[in-house]
Write a protein that holds these residues in place. Structure first.
Motif, PDB file in Angstrom:
ATOM      1  N   VAL A   1     -25.757 -10.883 -27.588  1.00  0.00           N
ATOM      2  CA  VAL A   1     -26.434 -11.723 -26.582  1.00  0.00           C
ATOM      3  C   VAL A   1     -27.914 -11.367 -26.492  1.00  0.00           C
ATOM      4  O   VAL A   1     -28.682 -12.097 -25.884  1.00  0.00           O
ATOM      5  CB  VAL A   1     -25.814 -11.592 -25.169  1.00  0.00           C
ATOM      6  CG1 VAL A   1     -24.422 -12.175 -25.140  1.00  0.00           C
ATOM      7  CG2 VAL A   1     -25.833 -10.174 -24.676  1.00  0.00           C
ATOM      8  N   GLU A   2     -28.309 -10.256 -27.093  1.00  0.00           N
ATOM      9  CA  GLU A   2     -29.723  -9.881 -27.075  1.00  0.00           C
ATOM     10  C   GLU A   2     -30.430 -10.309 -28.373  1.00  0.00           C
ATOM     11  O   GLU A   2     -31.549  -9.875 -28.664  1.00  0.00           O
ATOM     12  CB  GLU A   2     -29.857  -8.366 -26.801  1.00  0.00           C
ATOM     13  CG  GLU A   2     -29.797  -8.078 -25.293  1.00  0.00           C
ATOM     14  CD  GLU A   2     -29.273  -6.701 -24.902  1.00  0.00           C
ATOM     15  OE1 GLU A   2     -28.678  -6.013 -25.751  1.00  0.00           O
ATOM     16  OE2 GLU A   2     -29.450  -6.315 -23.732  1.00  0.00           O
ATOM     17  N   THR A   3     -29.785 -11.189 -29.156  1.00  0.00           N
ATOM     18  CA  THR A   3     -30.341 -11.660 -30.431  1.00  0.00           C
ATOM     19  C   THR A   3     -31.763 -12.218 -30.289  1.00  0.00           C
ATOM     20  O   THR A   3     -32.642 -11.906 -31.091  1.00  0.00           O
ATOM     21  CB  THR A   3     -29.417 -12.751 -31.023  1.00  0.00           C
ATOM     22  OG1 THR A   3     -28.184 -12.123 -31.366  1.00  0.00           O
ATOM     23  CG2 THR A   3     -30.009 -13.402 -32.258  1.00  0.00           C
TER      24      THR A   3
ATOM     25  N   ASP B   1     -34.624  -1.342 -32.778  1.00  0.00           N
ATOM     26  CA  ASP B   1     -33.486  -0.616 -32.195  1.00  0.00           C
ATOM     27  C   ASP B   1     -33.529  -0.757 -30.685  1.00  0.00           C
ATOM     28  O   ASP B   1     -34.583  -0.572 -30.062  1.00  0.00           O
ATOM     29  CB  ASP B   1     -33.566   0.884 -32.555  1.00  0.00           C
ATOM     30  CG  ASP B   1     -33.305   1.127 -34.032  1.00  0.00           C
ATOM     31  OD1 ASP B   1     -32.401   0.473 -34.583  1.00  0.00           O
ATOM     32  OD2 ASP B   1     -34.030   1.945 -34.646  1.00  0.00           O
ATOM     33  N   HIS B   2     -32.368  -1.083 -30.117  1.00  0.00           N
ATOM     34  CA  HIS B   2     -32.250  -1.188 -28.659  1.00  0.00           C
ATOM     35  C   HIS B   2     -31.119  -0.267 -28.211  1.00  0.00           C
ATOM     36  O   HIS B   2     -30.028  -0.338 -28.756  1.00  0.00           O
ATOM     37  CB  HIS B   2     -31.936  -2.639 -28.277  1.00  0.00           C
ATOM     38  CG  HIS B   2     -31.477  -2.799 -26.858  1.00  0.00           C
ATOM     39  ND1 HIS B   2     -32.139  -2.230 -25.794  1.00  0.00           N
ATOM     40  CD2 HIS B   2     -30.419  -3.463 -26.323  1.00  0.00           C
ATOM     41  CE1 HIS B   2     -31.502  -2.535 -24.668  1.00  0.00           C
ATOM     42  NE2 HIS B   2     -30.453  -3.284 -24.970  1.00  0.00           N
ATOM     43  N   THR B   3     -31.405   0.619 -27.256  1.00  0.00           N
ATOM     44  CA  THR B   3     -30.340   1.514 -26.779  1.00  0.00           C
ATOM     45  C   THR B   3     -30.291   1.544 -25.254  1.00  0.00           C
ATOM     46  O   THR B   3     -31.263   1.213 -24.584  1.00  0.00           O
ATOM     47  CB  THR B   3     -30.539   2.979 -27.245  1.00  0.00           C
ATOM     48  OG1 THR B   3     -31.571   3.574 -26.451  1.00  0.00           O
ATOM     49  CG2 THR B   3     -30.878   3.081 -28.711  1.00  0.00           C
ATOM     50  N   HIS B   4     -29.117   1.934 -24.773  1.00  0.00           N
ATOM     51  CA  HIS B   4     -28.941   2.268 -23.357  1.00  0.00           C
ATOM     52  C   HIS B   4     -28.775   3.795 -23.288  1.00  0.00           C
ATOM     53  O   HIS B   4     -27.834   4.293 -22.680  1.00  0.00           O
ATOM     54  CB  HIS B   4     -27.704   1.591 -22.771  1.00  0.00           C
ATOM     55  CG  HIS B   4     -27.735   0.092 -22.801  1.00  0.00           C
ATOM     56  ND1 HIS B   4     -26.658  -0.672 -22.431  1.00  0.00           N
ATOM     57  CD2 HIS B   4     -28.723  -0.786 -23.142  1.00  0.00           C
ATOM     58  CE1 HIS B   4     -26.975  -1.964 -22.541  1.00  0.00           C
ATOM     59  NE2 HIS B   4     -28.217  -2.051 -22.980  1.00  0.00           N
ATOM     60  N   ALA B   5     -29.658   4.532 -23.950  1.00  0.00           N
ATOM     61  CA  ALA B   5     -29.550   5.993 -23.995  1.00  0.00           C
ATOM     62  C   ALA B   5     -29.587   6.561 -22.575  1.00  0.00           C
ATOM     63  O   ALA B   5     -30.314   6.042 -21.721  1.00  0.00           O
ATOM     64  CB  ALA B   5     -30.696   6.568 -24.814  1.00  0.00           C
TER      65      ALA B   5
ATOM     66  N   LYS C   1     -34.114  -1.063 -15.220  1.00  0.00           N
ATOM     67  CA  LYS C   1     -32.702  -1.042 -14.821  1.00  0.00           C
ATOM     68  C   LYS C   1     -31.754  -1.473 -15.944  1.00  0.00           C
ATOM     69  O   LYS C   1     -30.674  -1.990 -15.699  1.00  0.00           O
ATOM     70  CB  LYS C   1     -32.470  -1.923 -13.581  1.00  0.00           C
ATOM     71  CG  LYS C   1     -33.387  -1.552 -12.415  1.00  0.00           C
ATOM     72  CD  LYS C   1     -33.122  -2.365 -11.203  1.00  0.00           C
ATOM     73  CE  LYS C   1     -34.245  -2.261 -10.176  1.00  0.00           C
ATOM     74  NZ  LYS C   1     -34.556  -0.905  -9.731  1.00  0.00           N
ATOM     75  N   HIS C   2     -32.177  -1.314 -17.195  1.00  0.00           N
ATOM     76  CA  HIS C   2     -31.364  -1.822 -18.302  1.00  0.00           C
ATOM     77  C   HIS C   2     -31.372  -0.910 -19.533  1.00  0.00           C
ATOM     78  O   HIS C   2     -30.325  -0.432 -19.946  1.00  0.00           O
ATOM     79  CB  HIS C   2     -31.838  -3.240 -18.644  1.00  0.00           C
ATOM     80  CG  HIS C   2     -31.224  -3.828 -19.874  1.00  0.00           C
ATOM     81  ND1 HIS C   2     -31.280  -5.161 -20.171  1.00  0.00           N
ATOM     82  CD2 HIS C   2     -30.537  -3.280 -20.918  1.00  0.00           C
ATOM     83  CE1 HIS C   2     -30.659  -5.410 -21.307  1.00  0.00           C
ATOM     84  NE2 HIS C   2     -30.209  -4.272 -21.782  1.00  0.00           N
ATOM     85  N   GLY C   3     -32.523  -0.613 -20.135  1.00  0.00           N
ATOM     86  CA  GLY C   3     -32.513   0.172 -21.372  1.00  0.00           C
ATOM     87  C   GLY C   3     -33.873   0.192 -22.050  1.00  0.00           C
ATOM     88  O   GLY C   3     -34.906   0.078 -21.391  1.00  0.00           O
TER      89      GLY C   3
END
Ligand code: ZN
Length: 686
Positions: free
Chosen positions: A127-129, A141-145, A202-204
């Motif tokens: 959904v983040e395409t 690169d996308h992370t919720h580290a 509030k997301h990543g």
């Protein structure tokens, strides 16, 4: 010292590239898969789908034309184990065109992404395409580290971000994932010069590079920078001195879990899917639950919005005092939680233009003081995902409070995510299997019949604990089942074995639903010559072990308070004696009686008790040698012996297993013994 380690190895990258095909597309994907896995294998970088990766590259269509594509993580793939086909290629130009639009519904977005897949059988792109598409960088690169989630939820996230990164990072204010977030983030990217990443409030977090390696190294470097900053702000654990030392012992924890499971089940309708529980009782979790601000934190929200789908907006908090009061108090707390959830739904669904369908109002996560974090789901694996996210959340909360506060998205935003149209559309599409959530214990689990029983119950959706006295055979049984099922090596004739079995099942799954008491062994010899010891040994295994299990399971079923059932492998010997099989038939005849006695005594509690009379099944009990012996004794060959029934067909272990599953699903049947012997008038029950 860096907490997050750079695992990139040039040799490994070269090896992967040489194994991939020669095209740019294949070479780029080899790199993309490699660093996606490196990131995905570190839980504090990516927790259960908490991140996605992409690369922009070129492929060739059937006419030989070059096509620019975005390869982006597909839904259902885990970054740690992702393969090239888990990064579906989408035509880039039509995605970029979308940026011209003012509005785009989620359904249209998903449809356009699917319609532009190069391979129509690919999974749905993330959904983040669009965010990946709109940023011009090659590798993203996308992370919720975990450290980034703490930073992203600080009340003064921007100031902290500038303190850590200076002008190298830009903040994107909170917007729900999808088209609008992609546009907002891309605009901020365009307006910022020389930034290395984006902090999504509030997301990543997002970063990028011209190569997969460059982007990956930034992920490691940036995450370490945040971690080091947080470490400077960390205080000691905030524990209420009075509550220390109130941690429950194993027996109390087990009875609590059974009460909790029962309390949750009582709030559901009869024959609903029983919840499977997964407990984490680490020191970190227990210390956290003892904090004096635990009440506030339990109502604060989640570290990143998509956790809400797994954990719900809030956990059910059970204090030591609630737990001490026992089941009625636990039920009271569950009812209060349900009421709150219904109010939350009513409040926020009221402002929605599209009607929403309320999800189960039960908690998915329980914070139990002195016990731990408990995931509640319809399977053990889903419950474990909940506790994994719960552990990440408490880390983010604790660090956040130390560094200034934990201010996650507000209730309406959580609701919008929890009741997202794309999630609502999935409702009712996943098929619940008939024994989903049922915890089934199979004794004699490593034998041919035990394995077949386990397989059939697994197919029906159950969670399995395989019990056998041979540890190595249990390993072989798991191989046969091709599943890492829970096992316990114990001799069912040992003192206390039955309690050990129910305790193990409770600790792993929160309780039990079905006992398949299957362990047994054939004792041969004529009654006149037999020594008493053999007969007594046979009674130990073929009767008393079943009896002990019936007592132990009966107690748990009563504690849980929502029925349960016991299934016994009796034997046709119970009603139709075979020559020289007296020492086997006598205890089995007692077991046959026990089935009826238990059905009589447990019926009032909704507990069902049934059995199977099987005959001539190839197994550890009836070995090939023994079959040959029996066939010879009857003057027939082996196939005729095995098919010596009315149907003239061999009865196999799977037929017995099917019988057990059928009885498990016969909700109005108790005190019944079913024959699975191909038909034998002499062994018929009357
Ligand atoms: Zn995200």
């Amino acid at each position: 010292m860096s907490v997050f380690i750079n695992d990139w190895q040039d040799d490994e990258a070269t090896r992967r590239r040489s194994e991939a095909g020669p095209t740019i597309f294949e070479q780029d994907l080899a790199d993309r898969v490699y660093t996606s896995q490196l990131i995905g294998l570190v839980p504090d970088l990516v927790m259960h789908g908490g991140g996605n990766t992409s690369c922009k590259t070129t492929t060739t269509d059937l006419f030989g034309n070059k096509v620019d594509v975005l390869c982006v993580k597909g839904s259902g793939w885990d970054l740690g184990t992702i393969q090239a086909r888990g990064l579906p290629a989408v035509r880039l130009a039509p995605l970029l065109d979308l940026r011209k639009l003012d509005k785009l519904s989620d359904e249209d977005m998903v449809n356009i992404q699917r319609a532009n897949l190069i391979d129509s059988t690919s999974p749905n792109p993330s959904v983040e395409t669009l965010l990946h598409a709109f940023l011009p960088q090659k590798f993203i690169d996308h992370t919720h580290a975990t450290p980034f989630l703490t930073l992203a939820n600080l009340p003064h996230a921007k100031e902290a971000m500038i303190e850590i990164f200076g002008a190298k990072m830009a903040l994107v204010p909170y917007v729900m994932p999808g088209f609008e977030l992609a546009k907002t983030a891309a605009l901020i990217y365009d307006q910022s010069s020389e930034i290395e990443g984006l902090l999504l409030e509030k997301h990543g977090y997002f970063t990028w590079g011209q190569s997969a390696k460059e982007s990956y190294l930034k992920v490691i470097q940036h995450t370490n920078m945040v971690e080091e900053w947080l470490n400077q702000h960390r205080a000691g654990p905030k524990v209420q001195a009075a509550s220390l030392g109130k941690r429950l012992g194993e027996r109390e924890v087990n009875s609590f879990l059974q009460n909790l499971r029962g309390g949750l089940m009582n709030a559901l309708s009869e024959n609903a899917t029983p919840p499977v529980l997964h407990l984490i009782s680490s020191d970190t979790a227990l210390d956290f639950l003892d904090r004096d601000d635990i009440d506030l934190l339990s109502k604060a929200g989640v570290a990143t919005p998509d956790h809400v789908i797994r954990t719900k907006p809030h956990p059910l908090l059970l204090r030591s005092a609630d737990i001490k009061k026992g089941k009625p108090q636990i039920v009271k707390c569950i009812k209060a939680y349900i009421k709150d959830y219904e109010k939350y739904f009513a409040r926020h669904s009221g402002v929605s233009l599209v009607p929403k369908k309320m999800l189960s109002p039960l908690p998915n996560l329980v914070w139990a003081q002195g016990v731990g974090l408990i995931g509640v789901a319809s399977s053990a694996s889903a419950a474990k995902v909940v506790t994994d996210l719960a552990q990440q959340n408490i880390k983010v909360m604790a660090d956040g409070v130390d560094a200034g506060g934990f201010h996650p998205v507000k209730a309406q935003d959580l609701f919008d995510l929890e009741y997202w149209s794309l999630e609502q559309a999935k409702l009712g599409t996943s098929l619940m299997r008939p024994l989903q959530g049922h915890v089934v214990v199979v004794t004699g689990g490593a034998g041919a019949i035990g394995q077949a029983i386990a397989q059939k119950f697994l197919e029906a959706g159950a969670e399995i604990l395989l019990v056998d006295n041979r540890e190595d055979s249990l390993g072989a049984a798991c191989e046969f089942l091709r599943k890492d099922v829970e096992t316990l090596a114990v001799d069912v004739t040992d003192m206390g074995a039955a309690e050990r079995i129910v305790n193990h099942a409770t600790a792993k799954f929160g309780g039990v639903d079905v006992l398949v008491s299957n362990a047994g062994a054939a004792y041969q010899g004529s009654i006149i010559e037999m020594d008493q010891k053999s007969l007594r040994d046979s009674f130990e295994l073929n009767f008393f072990a079943h009896f002990a299990l019936a007592q132990a399971f009966g107690k748990v079923f009563k504690t849980q308070g929502f029925g349960g059932q016991m299934l016994f492998n009796v034997s046709k010997q119970a009603v139709n004696p075979g020559k020289n099989f007296g020492a086997y038939g006598l205890p089995k005849a007692s077991l046959f009686f026990l089935v009826r006695q238990l059905a009589l005594e447990f019926g009032g509690d909704g507990i069902r008790v049934n059995g199977i009379n099987a005959d001539r099944i190839r197994s550890g009990l009836l070995t090939d040698d023994l079959i040959e012996e029996r066939a010879k004794a009857r003057g027939v060959d082996v196939p005729s012996y095995l098919a010596g029934n009315l149907l003239r067909k061999e009865v196999e272990a799977t037929h017995v297993a099917n019988g057990f599953v059928a009885l498990a699903l016969s909700f109005r049947t108790t005190g019944h013994v079913m024959t699975v012997d191909g038909g034998n008038v002499e062994a018929s029950l009357r």
